[in-house]
Design a protein around this motif. Structure first.
Motif, short mmCIF file in Angstrom:
data_model
loop_
_atom_site.label_atom_id
_atom_site.label_comp_id
_atom_site.label_asym_id
_atom_site.label_seq_id
_atom_site.Cartn_x
_atom_site.Cartn_y
_atom_site.Cartn_z
N ASP A 162 0.81 -1.22 0.00
CA ASP A 162 0.00 0.00 0.00
C ASP A 162 0.84 1.27 0.00
O ASP A 162 0.35 2.34 -0.36
CB ASP A 162 -0.92 0.02 1.23
CG ASP A 162 -1.97 -1.08 1.18
OD1 ASP A 162 -2.26 -1.56 0.05
OD2 ASP A 162 -2.49 -1.47 2.23
N ASP A 176 1.92 8.32 11.20
CA ASP A 176 0.65 7.71 10.85
C ASP A 176 0.60 6.28 11.41
O ASP A 176 1.55 5.51 11.26
CB ASP A 176 0.49 7.67 9.32
CG ASP A 176 -0.82 7.02 8.90
OD1 ASP A 176 -1.85 7.67 9.00
OD2 ASP A 176 -0.78 5.84 8.48
N ASN A 177 -0.48 5.93 12.06
CA ASN A 177 -0.58 4.63 12.73
C ASN A 177 -0.42 3.45 11.77
O ASN A 177 0.21 2.44 12.11
CB ASN A 177 -1.92 4.52 13.47
CG ASN A 177 -1.96 5.41 14.69
OD1 ASN A 177 -0.93 5.71 15.29
ND2 ASN A 177 -3.14 5.86 15.08
N LYS A 178 -0.99 3.56 10.57
CA LYS A 178 -0.89 2.46 9.62
C LYS A 178 0.56 2.25 9.19
O LYS A 178 1.03 1.10 9.06
CB LYS A 178 -1.76 2.75 8.39
CG LYS A 178 -3.26 2.69 8.67
CD LYS A 178 -4.06 2.90 7.40
CE LYS A 178 -5.56 2.81 7.66
NZ LYS A 178 -6.34 3.04 6.41
N LYS A 179 1.26 3.35 8.98
CA LYS A 179 2.66 3.23 8.56
C LYS A 179 3.54 2.74 9.70
O LYS A 179 4.49 1.98 9.49
CB LYS A 179 3.16 4.59 8.03
CG LYS A 179 2.44 5.03 6.77
CD LYS A 179 2.90 6.40 6.31
CE LYS A 179 2.10 6.84 5.08
NZ LYS A 179 2.48 8.21 4.64
N ARG A 181 2.57 0.68 12.04
CA ARG A 181 2.35 -0.77 12.10
C ARG A 181 3.08 -1.50 10.99
O ARG A 181 3.60 -2.61 11.19
CB ARG A 181 0.84 -1.07 12.03
CG ARG A 181 0.08 -0.73 13.30
CD ARG A 181 -1.30 -1.38 13.31
NE ARG A 181 -2.14 -0.87 12.24
CZ ARG A 181 -2.94 0.18 12.37
NH1 ARG A 181 -3.00 0.84 13.52
NH2 ARG A 181 -3.69 0.59 11.36
N PHE A 182 3.16 -0.88 9.83
CA PHE A 182 3.86 -1.51 8.70
C PHE A 182 5.35 -1.61 8.99
O PHE A 182 5.98 -2.63 8.69
CB PHE A 182 3.61 -0.70 7.43
CG PHE A 182 4.13 -1.35 6.18
CD1 PHE A 182 3.56 -2.52 5.71
CD2 PHE A 182 5.18 -0.80 5.48
CE1 PHE A 182 4.03 -3.14 4.56
CE2 PHE A 182 5.66 -1.40 4.33
CZ PHE A 182 5.09 -2.57 3.86
#
Length: 316
Positions: A162, A176-179, A181-182
């Motif tokens: 992504d 950013d939380n999604k990044k 976690r990635f």
């Protein structure tokens, strides 16, 4: 059909790897074994494509269909139709179009080879997924060139998932939380060698080591500074305590002795007499020539410093 059927991964993205049919073709006839070939003029290629459509019972008024039957005039897939090439080797096609676009930015050549690449670019650009793949390829190559400069490894693109358009540096430093976690996922994964994921994992681990070293250095520096400050304070306190507890030094005794012809015992007796507290009734007879102490001591012996000051004041 004029439209190619793209081979896709389970997540829906176009597969760039050559199909088994393309690999077999390349194995049977490697580029080095191909005979020299003169690229045909676009009029000839179009005429052959038109005849091909007719032979298949297709509609020659369908421009996209006719263009899909144009034949490649260069490279390993020379003689294959545009339609076949998009279905069997998207990776090669993406690289071809991306490099041709850059070439077209430098030249306006109308040579048959350039015209053939122009036609393939028009045909393949009708498909949004392919256009996106070309855009990413160009961005990825540009970022890769920048990342080869010393200390600029983080400018390379992630290249997958992504966040494939994200640079490694911006991904690692993102809040950013999604990044986040990635990045955590990359820390604990074991990627296949030679993949974009392996590059990303190596970068994340390298940045982690840099942060740990920086934190350790800052901690050592802070500890050293605190220890130095504490040592300096302790030294100063020790000096003050030593100075207060030591008797009147030889230099001060010499100073007093040089100013007075009295013996040490006589001088001390006179000074004690001078600084001794007086009855309140004699306050009106205070002599301007006598030194006055701001804090009279009734039962405490005067210090050596007070004695010296009193003698000096007495002389003046």
């Amino acid at each position: 059909m004029e439209h190619p059927t793209f081979r896709r991964a389970p997540n829906g993205t176009i597969l760039l790897k050559a199909s088994p049919a393309a690999q077999a073709l390349f194995t049977r006839q490697p580029p080095s074994a191909q005979a020299p070939y003169r690229a045909k003029k676009p009029e000839e290629v179009d005429s052959e494509a038109w005849a091909h459509v007719v032979s298949e019972g297709g509609d020659t008024a369908n421009a996209a269909l006719v263009l899909s039957r144009w034949k490649v005039q260069f490279g390993r897939y020379q003689g294959r139709t545009f339609h076949w090439l998009l279905e069997n080797d998207v990776g090669y096609s993406v690289n071809l179009v991306a490099s041709h676009q850059k070439e077209r930015e430098r030249t306006q050549s109308e040579a048959p080879l350039m015209a053939n690449k122009d036609a393939f670019t028009r045909y393949s650009s009708a498909y949004p997924d392919f256009v996106e793949a070309v855009r990413f390829h160009r961005a990825f190559e540009e970022a890769r060139a920048n990342s080869l400069q010393p200390g600029q490894e983080g400018r390379a693109l992630v290249g997958f998932g992504d966040f494939k358009f994200e640079t490694l540096e911006s991904l690692y430093e993102s809040t950013d939380n999604k990044k986040i976690r990635f990045v955590k996922y990359l820390r604990r994964t074991s990627p296949a060698p030679g993949t974009q994921m392996e590059n990303a994992v190596q970068y994340v681990r390298s940045r982690d080591r840099q942060r740990m070293k920086a934190a350790a250095g800052a901690s050592t520096s802070s500890t050293a500074s605190t220890s130095s400050s504490s040592a300096a304070s302790a030294s100063a306190a020790s000096q003050r305590a030593t100075s207060a507890s030591q008797p009147l030094g030889p230099a001060l005794v010499g100073f007093v002795s040089g100013r007075r012809s009295l013996s040490a015992v006589q001088m001390q007796a006179q000074v004690k007499k001078l600084v001794a507290p007086k009855p309140a009734s004699t306050a009106s007879h205070f002599s301007p020539f006598r030194p006055a102490l701001s804090s009279p001591r009734s039962s405490v012996e005067p210090t050596d410093e007070e004695l010296v000051k009193a003698v000096v004041d007495l002389e003046t």
